[in-house]
Design an enzyme around this catalytic site. Structure first.
Site, PDB file in Angstrom:
ATOM      1  N   SER A 249     -47.468  16.528  -3.883  1.00 14.40           N
ATOM      2  CA  SER A 249     -47.615  17.127  -2.557  1.00 14.40           C
ATOM      3  C   SER A 249     -46.471  18.097  -2.297  1.00 14.40           C
ATOM      4  O   SER A 249     -46.471  18.814  -1.322  1.00 14.40           O
ATOM      5  CB  SER A 249     -47.587  16.037  -1.485  1.00 14.40           C
ATOM      6  OG  SER A 249     -46.317  15.403  -1.488  1.00 14.40           O
ATOM      7  N   TYR A 283     -50.007  13.527   6.103  1.00 17.20           N
ATOM      8  CA  TYR A 283     -49.196  12.336   5.846  1.00 17.20           C
ATOM      9  C   TYR A 283     -47.694  12.622   5.853  1.00 17.20           C
ATOM     10  O   TYR A 283     -46.893  11.718   6.026  1.00 17.20           O
ATOM     11  CB  TYR A 283     -49.645  11.672   4.543  1.00 17.20           C
ATOM     12  CG  TYR A 283     -48.789  11.936   3.332  1.00 17.20           C
ATOM     13  CD1 TYR A 283     -47.848  10.998   2.914  1.00 17.20           C
ATOM     14  CD2 TYR A 283     -48.913  13.114   2.617  1.00 17.20           C
ATOM     15  CE1 TYR A 283     -47.064  11.236   1.809  1.00 17.20           C
ATOM     16  CE2 TYR A 283     -48.141  13.350   1.519  1.00 17.20           C
ATOM     17  CZ  TYR A 283     -47.210  12.412   1.112  1.00 17.20           C
ATOM     18  OH  TYR A 283     -46.434  12.648   0.023  1.00 17.20           O
ATOM     19  N   LYS A 284     -47.329  13.913   5.702  1.00 12.51           N
ATOM     20  CA  LYS A 284     -45.904  14.189   5.583  1.00 12.51           C
ATOM     21  C   LYS A 284     -45.474  15.175   6.659  1.00 12.51           C
ATOM     22  O   LYS A 284     -45.070  14.813   7.742  1.00 12.51           O
ATOM     23  CB  LYS A 284     -45.655  14.747   4.183  1.00 12.51           C
ATOM     24  CG  LYS A 284     -44.236  14.614   3.719  1.00 12.51           C
ATOM     25  CD  LYS A 284     -44.099  14.764   2.217  1.00 12.51           C
ATOM     26  CE  LYS A 284     -44.081  16.195   1.763  1.00 12.51           C
ATOM     27  NZ  LYS A 284     -43.752  16.360   0.353  1.00 12.51           N
ATOM     28  N   TYR A 315     -57.085   9.201  -4.744  1.00 12.63           N
ATOM     29  CA  TYR A 315     -57.280   9.880  -6.034  1.00 12.63           C
ATOM     30  C   TYR A 315     -58.738   9.804  -6.498  1.00 12.63           C
ATOM     31  O   TYR A 315     -59.110  10.402  -7.485  1.00 12.63           O
ATOM     32  CB  TYR A 315     -56.446   9.194  -7.130  1.00 12.63           C
ATOM     33  CG  TYR A 315     -54.954   9.449  -7.127  1.00 12.63           C
ATOM     34  CD1 TYR A 315     -54.188   9.336  -5.977  1.00 12.63           C
ATOM     35  CD2 TYR A 315     -54.299   9.768  -8.313  1.00 12.63           C
ATOM     36  CE1 TYR A 315     -52.810   9.540  -6.008  1.00 12.63           C
ATOM     37  CE2 TYR A 315     -52.924   9.968  -8.352  1.00 12.63           C
ATOM     38  CZ  TYR A 315     -52.190   9.853  -7.198  1.00 12.63           C
ATOM     39  OH  TYR A 315     -50.845  10.054  -7.242  1.00 12.63           O
ATOM     40  N   HIS A 329     -47.321   7.757 -12.215  1.00 18.03           N
ATOM     41  CA  HIS A 329     -46.747   7.736 -10.859  1.00 18.03           C
ATOM     42  C   HIS A 329     -45.436   6.968 -10.883  1.00 18.03           C
ATOM     43  O   HIS A 329     -45.226   6.131 -11.770  1.00 18.03           O
ATOM     44  CB  HIS A 329     -47.733   7.047  -9.895  1.00 18.03           C
ATOM     45  CG  HIS A 329     -47.500   7.382  -8.453  1.00 18.03           C
ATOM     46  ND1 HIS A 329     -46.489   6.822  -7.708  1.00 18.03           N
ATOM     47  CD2 HIS A 329     -48.142   8.246  -7.625  1.00 18.03           C
ATOM     48  CE1 HIS A 329     -46.528   7.318  -6.479  1.00 18.03           C
ATOM     49  NE2 HIS A 329     -47.515   8.194  -6.399  1.00 18.03           N
ATOM     50  N   GLY A 330     -44.571   7.198  -9.930  1.00 14.67           N
ATOM     51  CA  GLY A 330     -43.359   6.385  -9.762  1.00 14.67           C
ATOM     52  C   GLY A 330     -43.768   4.992  -9.287  1.00 14.67           C
ATOM     53  O   GLY A 330     -44.831   4.834  -8.680  1.00 14.67           O
ATOM     54  N   ASP A 331     -42.921   3.983  -9.540  1.00 15.31           N
ATOM     55  CA  ASP A 331     -43.339   2.627  -9.164  1.00 15.31           C
ATOM     56  C   ASP A 331     -43.130   2.343  -7.670  1.00 15.31           C
ATOM     57  O   ASP A 331     -43.380   1.237  -7.204  1.00 15.31           O
ATOM     58  CB  ASP A 331     -42.645   1.572 -10.031  1.00 15.31           C
ATOM     59  CG  ASP A 331     -41.134   1.630  -9.897  1.00 15.31           C
ATOM     60  OD1 ASP A 331     -40.626   2.432  -9.090  1.00 15.31           O
ATOM     61  OD2 ASP A 331     -40.449   0.859 -10.612  1.00 15.31           O
ATOM     62  N   GLN A 338     -48.561   3.380   0.479  1.00 14.58           N
ATOM     63  CA  GLN A 338     -49.274   3.925  -0.684  1.00 14.58           C
ATOM     64  C   GLN A 338     -49.949   2.844  -1.531  1.00 14.58           C
ATOM     65  O   GLN A 338     -50.684   3.166  -2.463  1.00 14.58           O
ATOM     66  CB  GLN A 338     -48.302   4.707  -1.566  1.00 14.58           C
ATOM     67  CG  GLN A 338     -47.716   5.933  -0.897  1.00 14.58           C
ATOM     68  CD  GLN A 338     -47.004   6.798  -1.908  1.00 14.58           C
ATOM     69  OE1 GLN A 338     -47.608   7.643  -2.557  1.00 14.58           O
ATOM     70  NE2 GLN A 338     -45.717   6.606  -2.067  1.00 14.58           N
ATOM     71  N   ASP A 444     -47.339  17.020  40.958  1.00 14.48           N
ATOM     72  CA  ASP A 444     -47.766  18.055  40.000  1.00 14.48           C
ATOM     73  C   ASP A 444     -48.366  19.243  40.755  1.00 14.48           C
ATOM     74  O   ASP A 444     -49.578  19.466  40.734  1.00 14.48           O
ATOM     75  CB  ASP A 444     -48.789  17.399  39.041  1.00 14.48           C
ATOM     76  CG  ASP A 444     -49.300  18.355  37.973  1.00 14.48           C
ATOM     77  OD1 ASP A 444     -48.628  19.373  37.699  1.00 14.48           O
ATOM     78  OD2 ASP A 444     -50.389  18.075  37.420  1.00 14.48           O
TER      79      ASP A 444
HETATM   80  C1  SPV Z   1     -51.532  18.054  32.657  1.00 17.42           C
HETATM   81  O1  SPV Z   1     -51.386  17.201  31.773  1.00 17.42           O
HETATM   82  O2  SPV Z   1     -50.629  18.388  33.382  1.00 17.42           O
HETATM   83  C2  SPV Z   1     -52.829  18.700  32.809  1.00 17.42           C
HETATM   84  C3  SPV Z   1     -54.046  18.024  32.361  1.00 17.42           C
HETATM   85  O3  SPV Z   1     -52.856  19.789  33.320  1.00 17.42           O
HETATM   86  S1  SPV Z   1     -54.704  17.201  33.697  1.00 17.42           S
HETATM   87  O4  SPV Z   1     -53.701  16.284  34.189  1.00 17.42           O
HETATM   88  O5  SPV Z   1     -55.889  16.524  33.267  1.00 17.42           O
HETATM   89  O6  SPV Z   1     -55.004  18.182  34.714  1.00 17.42           O
HETATM   90 MG    MG Z   2     -51.095  20.331  34.290  1.00 21.36          MG
END
Ligand code: SPV
Ligand code: MG
Length: 672
Positions: A249, A283-284, A315, A329-331, A338, A444
């Site tokens: 990888s 995975y990484k 695989y 492969h390494g052990d 894995q 918000d």
């Molecule tokens: C937020 O995560 O602030 C968003 C998504 O705007 S929601 O809360 O669903 O409006």
């Molecule tokens: Mg938002």
């Protein structure tokens, strides 16, 4: 160490094949003679000097060796009496070139595979190749052994004996003792003692320290006659057709990789499976070099026969398609995540008789340092910004989880779940206005100013590498939005999502319970256009978020807006809903996709949380954002801990729901 190759014999049992040259010049494969193969194997094993005894066709042999032009210094010693003596006398003739050093002794008609030589050279003591896997030969060498050590070698021993091959590695002291015995034989005046085997002299030594190295059923055989030649050539062809499979990888080759590649190719033709970008990112971390470049890198490593893509960590598909004789492969994969992959490899190999070869895994300090630097590179704005687009191209559908602090950023960055032989992690981070506001104890409503939002963003970006999707709320005034675009772009953010609301914004999950106003289409289109004009790179994306379903304006309004916004230049469309039933989201997706199959679609399934990412993908949705789950899970956990302390007037009861303090102080590494 010097090789000693005995080529003085007449090879008369080969008939016409040795009419014009010594036996060792007989071809054993389309490209090689016994001789050229032996010499190549010697220099590949790091041996640079050889003593070769010659006899009949001496000059043909010398000129053939010079024609081969190998990086080997060969001292030729002719046995002048080759027709009347055996190789004991050839060794006697070469004694000056042989004394006082370790010797790798082989008959010039011996064909053996790579790993036989490797094992011989790796043996700490003197040793001789024996094989317990083949029946005792009637006429050829057998070794009498006791306690794993060779007691006698000859054709006449049948008791306590195993088949043996004239291939020895001899430590200086052991060799010098044998050489002295050979000299004594040859100088005894008895012509019979120049015609016998050198092993007769060996057998007389009271103390021999030669281990019997059991090579099992591997190829190591002398060619004495045309029928031996046919058998050995066929076996060699099978050996040379063997394939070895390894999966990589990495995007950085270092000495540890080269060492294991070198070992693996000794087993056969080395096929390398290069893990797909998607599997590596899963995975990484995101690969620094795309698949095509990693493939080209391996194709140009000496000794690599073929390079193919391995699409998944498993695989199985490649093993079933190519049926390699060995997987190397390494052990280290015997434990940890894995192990399931290893178990599957063992089962698939067993189904057709393949073999797993594991070498001790050595944690490479250099690799850790390179890996650390690679991660640092991935966090640089110019590298990070374009990665969302690349992930979308690679995976079709990506997932993002909210982060509102350095710590939640680390959770988004590092959480990995190993499942069914694969690994799952989030592709990107969502910098939610709701969670950023909540973490500050604010509603918000675009109250947290942009400068504070950038501060949160910076805290997260400083400790992570994954692409970032920024919740831009309404984008504010168009005149302000253009600055926001520039700043986010400069910081390395991949996408800003702005919602088509105007006036005092409230969180969408309130829906129509509160007063919220959707922006007129032309005004929102103008904002998108201005933002697109302001951005400097092609990587940055502006996503238009449609609130029609939240505000119950219907599907047609949502679709109308979606097409108007993409027309205005939006790079993606987010359709939001607060219904548990995903029907309206799916109806929108279906009708949008009927007209626009390419523009990425984004969803935030907080309410319609029963839908899996696989189903979203099947319906044509490209980004799935888990917008608030870390905040919603963290808050009650913290509240509960606070209540426990208040209830019990102490912290003891609370400890049961806490991470041990020893872990919290180590949670964040000091070196970044
Ligand atoms: C937020 O995560 O602030 C968003 C998504 O705007 S929601 O809360 O669903 O409006
Ligand atoms: Mg938002």
């Amino acid at each position: 160490m010097r090789a000693l190759i005995l080529n003085s014999g007449l090879g008369s049992r080969m008939g016409d094949l040795t009419k014009e040259h010594p036996k060792c010049m007989t071809p054993v494969s389309p490209n090689e003679t016994i001789l050229s193969r032996q010499l190549r194997m010697l220099y590949e094993a790091g041996i640079t000097e050889a003593v070769m005894t010659t006899g009949a066709f001496d000059s043909v042999l010398v000129s053939e060796c010079s024609r081969l032009d190998l990086p080997l210094r060969i001292i030729f010693v002719k046995n002048p009496d080759y027709a009347q003596t055996n190789y004991i006398y050839s060794i006697y003739c070469a004694r000056e070139a042989l004394r006082g050093q370790d010797i790798l002794l082989m008959h010039g008609d011996l064909v053996f595979e790579n790993t036989v030589l490797d094992d011989l050279l790796a043996c700490e003591t003197s040793c001789m190749a024996v094989s317990s896997a083949v029946p005792l030969p009637e006429k050829d060498f057998k070794a009498v052994t006791a306690g794993g050590m060779v007691q006698k070698v000859g054709i006449e021993f049948f008791t306590d004996a195993v088949a043996a091959q004239p291939l020895y590695k001899l430590r200086k002291d052991d060799w010098d003792r044998w050489l002295d015995a050979i000299i004594a034989y040859c100088e005894s005046g008895d012509p019979a003692k120049r015609r016998c085997y050198a092993e007769n002299a060996l057998n007389e030594l009271p103390e021999k320290q030669i281990a019997a190295l059991d090579i099992g059923g591997r190829l190591c055989a002398e060619i004495d006659n045309p029928s031996d030649l046919a058998v050995v050539s066929a076996k060699l062809q099978a050996v040379e057709r063997r394939t070895v499979y390894m999966c990589f990888s990495t995007d950085m080759i270092h000495s540890g990789h080269i060492a294991i590649i070198k070992k693996a190719r000794r087993l056969g033709r080395l096929m390398i499976g290069v893990l797909s970008d998607e599997a590596v990112a899963g995975y990484k971390r995101f690969p620094l070099l795309p698949f095509a470049e990693r493939k080209a890198m391996f194709e140009n490593i000496a000794g690599v026969w073929r390079v193919v893509e391995q699409k998944e960590l498993s695989y199985r598909a490649n093993l079933e398609a190519y049926r390699p004789d060995f997987v190397v492969h390494g052990d280290d994969w015997q434990h940890g995540f894995q192990k399931v992959i290893r178990d599957e490899v063992t089962a698939v190999l067993a189904s057709y008789g393949g073999q797993l070869v594991e070498y001790p895994y050595a944690e490479d300090q250099k690799y850790r340092e390179l890996e650390r630097r690679a991660r640092a590179e991935l966090s640089i704005p110019d590298f990070r910004r374009g990665r969302l687009k690349r992930l979308l191209a690679m995976k079709g559908t990506v997932s993002a989880i909210e982060a509102h602090s350095g710590l939640t950023g680390l959770i988004a960055e590092k959480t990995v779940v190993y499942q069914d032989g694969g690994a799952r992690q989030f592709d990107a981070m969502w910098i939610s206005s709701l969670c950023d506001s909540t973490a500050r104890g604010k509603p918000d409503i675009e109250l947290v100013d942009m400068a504070s939002r950038y501060r949160t963003l910076d805290d997260i970006m400083e400790v992570t590498t994954k692409p970032v999707i920024f919740d831009g709320d309404t984008g504010g005034l168009t005149e302000h939005f253009v600055y926001t675009v520039r700043t986010l772009e400069r910081m390395g953010v991949s996408m800003v999502i702005i919602e088509d609301k105007t006036g005092l914004k409230k969180n969408s999950l309130f829906g129509t319970e509160v007063q919220q106003t959707q922006a007129p289409i032309p005004a929102f289109c103008a904002k998108i256009r201005a933002g697109k004009k302001a951005q400097k790179t092609a990587d940055f994306m502006i996503c238009a978020r449609i609130e029609s379903l939240i505000l119950e304006r219907g599907l047609d309004d949502a679709l109308n807006r979606a097409f108007a916004y993409t027309e205005a230049g939006a790079d993606a469309v987010m359709i939001h809903s607060r219904r548990e039933d995903p029907a309206e989201i799916f109806a929108f997706t279906e009708q949008f996709r009927a007209k626009d199959p390419v523009t990425p679609l984004v969803v935030v399934p907080t309410a319609f949380n029963t839908v899996t990412e696989e189903e979203f993908q099947a319906r044509g949705i490209n980004i799935v954002i888990y917008a608030n789950q870390l905040t919603r899970s963290g808050f009650p956990a913290m509240q509960h801990a606070a209540e426990l302390i208040l209830t019990h007037h102490r912290a003891k009861e609370c400890d049961a729901v806490c991470m041990p303090f020893r872990e919290i102080i180590r949670l964040i590494p000091e070196d970044i």
